[in-house]
Design an enzyme around this catalytic site. Sequence first.
Site: not given
Length: 335
Positions: A14, A61-62, A94-95
């Site tokens: 993000t 990052s997912s 952040t995921d």
Amino acid sequence: MTSRRIAVLGTGGTIASRLDQHGAAQPVDRVGDIVVALGLGEPGGVGEVQVEARDLFVKDSSALTTADQALIVREVLATLGDSEIDGVVVTHGTDTAEETAYLLDLVHTDDRPVVLTGAQRPADAPDADGPRNLRDGLSVAADPEARGLGVLVVFDGVVLAARGARKVHTREAAAFAHPDGGVLGRVVDGKLVLDGIPAHREHLVVDPHDIEALRVDIAAVYPGVDGTALEAFAAAGARGVVLVATGSGNANPAVVAAVADLTRQGIVVGLTTRVDTGPVAGTYGGGGGGADLVAAGAVPLGTLRAGQGRILLLALLAAVGDPERVRALLPAYVN
């Protein structure tokens, strides 16, 4: 203040995202441009810090794979091969930051700090939090007081030990916490203020290439669950499975039977819980509880939850290989 050299490695997330025409955030910014936009591209941007930025890739990052995480590890270690580098900052979505942070911490034996940071809001949001988080991350990475603390997650002014750090909110700027302890300090007015040190850190000698081919899965326990998922993961070639149980680590007789079968096949089963805080323990027996799961071969993962428990199994399997040795070593890494 002596000039400090900090490497910033970008991976997307993000912090590198902007809203598209449909209102969805897409990672598009290069980390070098982010650094320059903040006025951090030259010495003096943060105190007397010289920032050197480059992208490893630009992804949400997912969507990261184990191979992507292995690449991050290789590049961080290679960057620290330069003795003139004083610290490393990794910008990360952040995921899955908690998994990458813990993997790095398991292999990072250098005293120089490695910091993961990112953002909850896109770069073009009016209240974007990425700039502050990156500045804070650079300040921590450049601070001599951060040496020896291992890999750190720096977010919303809070400094967390990598081991046990978890994303705890989907939207708020205070995205990360350490429910079982591990808040090491804060960044106050651009300065690191330490309150503690990591309770313990364990290291493994792992070739990052060796984790890429390993499959370790995560299976959930819920009312009425049976062994179908565990059996499917075994059939797909899993070398390990993390079982996310209920309560202090409980399931039912069908799951216990499946765990025993996986253990006989040489598949390591780590036992964690869906409960936010507290350790896993083999307390209940006779009906598929934790004591029964442990007797069937599952190994409690202490306070580690699913994401970091999976990383530990991956790293131990890559480093050791033999499932019996992995089972025997696990308690030293989780207690």
